[in-house]
Write a protein that holds these residues in place. Structure first.
Motif, PDB file in Angstrom:
ATOM      1  N   UNK A   1       0.790  -1.305   0.078  1.00  0.00           N
ATOM      2  CA  UNK A   1      -0.232  -0.053   0.101  1.00  0.00           C
ATOM      3  C   UNK A   1       0.974   1.131  -0.203  1.00  0.00           C
ATOM      4  N   UNK A   2       2.206   1.131  -0.248  1.00  0.00           N
ATOM      5  CA  UNK A   2       2.947   2.401  -0.360  1.00  0.00           C
ATOM      6  C   UNK A   2       2.948   3.317   0.914  1.00  0.00           C
ATOM      7  N   UNK A   3       2.652   4.783   0.611  1.00  0.00           N
ATOM      8  CA  UNK A   3       2.845   5.720   1.555  1.00  0.00           C
ATOM      9  C   UNK A   3       1.807   5.356   2.784  1.00  0.00           C
ATOM     10  N   UNK A   4       0.560   4.974   2.314  1.00  0.00           N
ATOM     11  CA  UNK A   4      -0.642   4.753   3.208  1.00  0.00           C
ATOM     12  C   UNK A   4      -0.007   3.558   4.291  1.00  0.00           C
TER      13      UNK A   4
ATOM     14  N   UNK B   1      -3.230 -11.715  -8.004  1.00  0.00           N
ATOM     15  CA  UNK B   1      -4.435 -10.865  -7.167  1.00  0.00           C
ATOM     16  C   UNK B   1      -4.400  -9.501  -7.511  1.00  0.00           C
ATOM     17  N   UNK B   2      -4.682  -8.662  -6.368  1.00  0.00           N
ATOM     18  CA  UNK B   2      -4.638  -7.194  -6.684  1.00  0.00           C
ATOM     19  C   UNK B   2      -3.828  -6.511  -6.208  1.00  0.00           C
ATOM     20  N   UNK B   3      -2.598  -5.756  -7.222  1.00  0.00           N
ATOM     21  CA  UNK B   3      -1.384  -5.091  -6.712  1.00  0.00           C
ATOM     22  C   UNK B   3      -2.022  -3.472  -6.566  1.00  0.00           C
ATOM     23  N   UNK B   4      -1.263  -2.893  -5.567  1.00  0.00           N
ATOM     24  CA  UNK B   4      -1.400  -1.369  -5.752  1.00  0.00           C
ATOM     25  C   UNK B   4      -0.307  -0.859  -6.384  1.00  0.00           C
ATOM     26  N   UNK B   5      -0.518   0.503  -6.765  1.00  0.00           N
ATOM     27  CA  UNK B   5       0.405   1.031  -7.361  1.00  0.00           C
ATOM     28  C   UNK B   5       0.050   2.652  -7.042  1.00  0.00           C
ATOM     29  N   UNK B   6       1.212   3.548  -7.231  1.00  0.00           N
ATOM     30  CA  UNK B   6       1.231   4.887  -7.298  1.00  0.00           C
ATOM     31  C   UNK B   6       1.670   5.525  -8.286  1.00  0.00           C
ATOM     32  N   UNK B   7       1.342   6.498  -8.818  1.00  0.00           N
ATOM     33  CA  UNK B   7       1.573   7.389 -10.090  1.00  0.00           C
ATOM     34  C   UNK B   7       1.592   8.842  -9.794  1.00  0.00           C
ATOM     35  N   UNK B   8       2.072   9.626 -10.436  1.00  0.00           N
ATOM     36  CA  UNK B   8       1.861  11.277 -10.647  1.00  0.00           C
ATOM     37  C   UNK B   8       0.624  11.216 -11.374  1.00  0.00           C
ATOM     38  N   UNK B   9       0.162  12.603 -11.190  1.00  0.00           N
ATOM     39  CA  UNK B   9      -1.025  12.968 -11.898  1.00  0.00           C
ATOM     40  C   UNK B   9      -0.925  12.910 -13.388  1.00  0.00           C
ATOM     41  N   UNK B  10       0.246  13.204 -13.856  1.00  0.00           N
ATOM     42  CA  UNK B  10       0.346  13.051 -15.462  1.00  0.00           C
ATOM     43  C   UNK B  10       0.620  11.758 -15.857  1.00  0.00           C
TER      44      UNK B  10
ATOM     45  N   UNK C   1       6.190  -4.227  -1.337  1.00  0.00           N
ATOM     46  CA  UNK C   1       5.615  -3.195  -0.421  1.00  0.00           C
ATOM     47  C   UNK C   1       5.329  -2.051  -1.137  1.00  0.00           C
ATOM     48  N   UNK C   2       5.847  -1.475  -2.223  1.00  0.00           N
ATOM     49  CA  UNK C   2       5.197  -0.270  -2.825  1.00  0.00           C
ATOM     50  C   UNK C   2       5.746  -0.403  -4.178  1.00  0.00           C
ATOM     51  N   UNK C   3       4.948   0.019  -5.169  1.00  0.00           N
ATOM     52  CA  UNK C   3       5.433   0.301  -6.621  1.00  0.00           C
ATOM     53  C   UNK C   3       4.836   1.850  -7.162  1.00  0.00           C
ATOM     54  N   UNK C   4       5.987   2.385  -7.515  1.00  0.00           N
ATOM     55  CA  UNK C   4       5.767   3.876  -8.213  1.00  0.00           C
ATOM     56  C   UNK C   4       6.067   3.893  -9.544  1.00  0.00           C
TER      57      UNK C   4
END
Length: 246
Positions: A81-84, A160-169, A201-204
């Motif tokens: 879940x990255x930063x959360x 399963x389901x993997x979370x990732x984060x990204x910029x607005x662009x 643990x986190x993917x950006x």
């Protein structure tokens, strides 16, 4: 201590293992700070009161901020879940260090939506590291802004389901690719578990490539156009394979 007792609460942070009157003001401020980091929407979340006895912190979330707060808590439940998740672990570690535990519950239903085991699950986390990596699967969500700079998304694959984060662009570029199969490129943070397995643990993500959705027939035709497998007479391929086996 009451901040705004008239504001209707949406969630409640319940801390057990100590009483409010035994918690130094500095420590209480740290809990509030860590809770704010976990919820991630300081402009739309407000502490309504802190009650005596065991520490209870009702939190009001404005309607426009509720989806993002729910998304943050959903991400906090997952190890990727990255930063959360990092904010959740920071709050839980702080509780553990002070001999406490707790949970966040929905004030409307009374259900616990996020557990904070704290001292009940005290363990030293194993080190984690970042590396260039890819994440592949079907894009099933581009969700909400989870911080000033980041949006969250979800990829579905065989595990399963993997979370990732990204910029607005990047999020804007991914929006038209909803439900398509992608390969995301970016930075991944991996951590080794006690049993020796590696956990994402986190993917950006910083870019994406759409994967071809080829079936076996089209793949076979492409191989034939490229010259096949080097078998001069495809009809006799079975006998040639048997010769190879000897």
């Amino acid at each position: 201590m009451t901040v705004d007792a008239d504001r209707e609460a949406t969630f409640k942070l319940q801390l057990e293992g100590f009483r409010l009157e035994d918690v130094p003001l500095k420590q209480l401020a740290e809990y509030i700070h860590l809770l704010s980091n976990l919820l991630g929407s300081p402009k739309t979340t407000h502490l309504t009161s802190v009650t005596t006895g065991s520490v209870r912190m009702p939190i009001a979330v404005s309607p426009e901020g509720l989806p993002a707060v729910l998304e943050r808590m959903a991400m906090a439940m997952h190890e990727d879940g990255g930063a959360a998740r990092a904010a959740y672990e920071a709050l839980d570690s702080c509780l553990a260090a002070n001999g406490g535990h707790g949970w966040i519950e929905d004030c409307f239903t009374g259900k616990k939506i996020l557990s904070l085991p704290g001292v009940k699950n005290l363990a030293s986390p194993l080190p984690a590291f970042w590396q260039d990596d890819t994440l592949q699967g079907r894009l099933v969500a581009i969700a909400y802004r989870i911080s000033e700079d980041d949006f969250s998304g979800r990829i579905q694959n065989a595990t399963g389901i993997e979370f990732f984060q990204c910029s607005e662009a990047v999020a804007k570029g991914l929006a038209p690719l909803y439900l398509q199969y992608l390969r995301l490129y970016g930075k991944a943070r991996w951590q080794r578990r006690a049993n020796g397995e590696w956990k994402l643990r986190e993917f950006k993500a910083d870019r994406a490539v759409v994967l071809k959705n080829d079936n076996l027939v089209s793949i076979r035709e492409e191989i034939k156009k490229a010259g096949g497998f080097g078998i001069e007479n495809p009809d006799d391929s079975f006998n040639e394979l048997m010769d190879v086996r000897g």
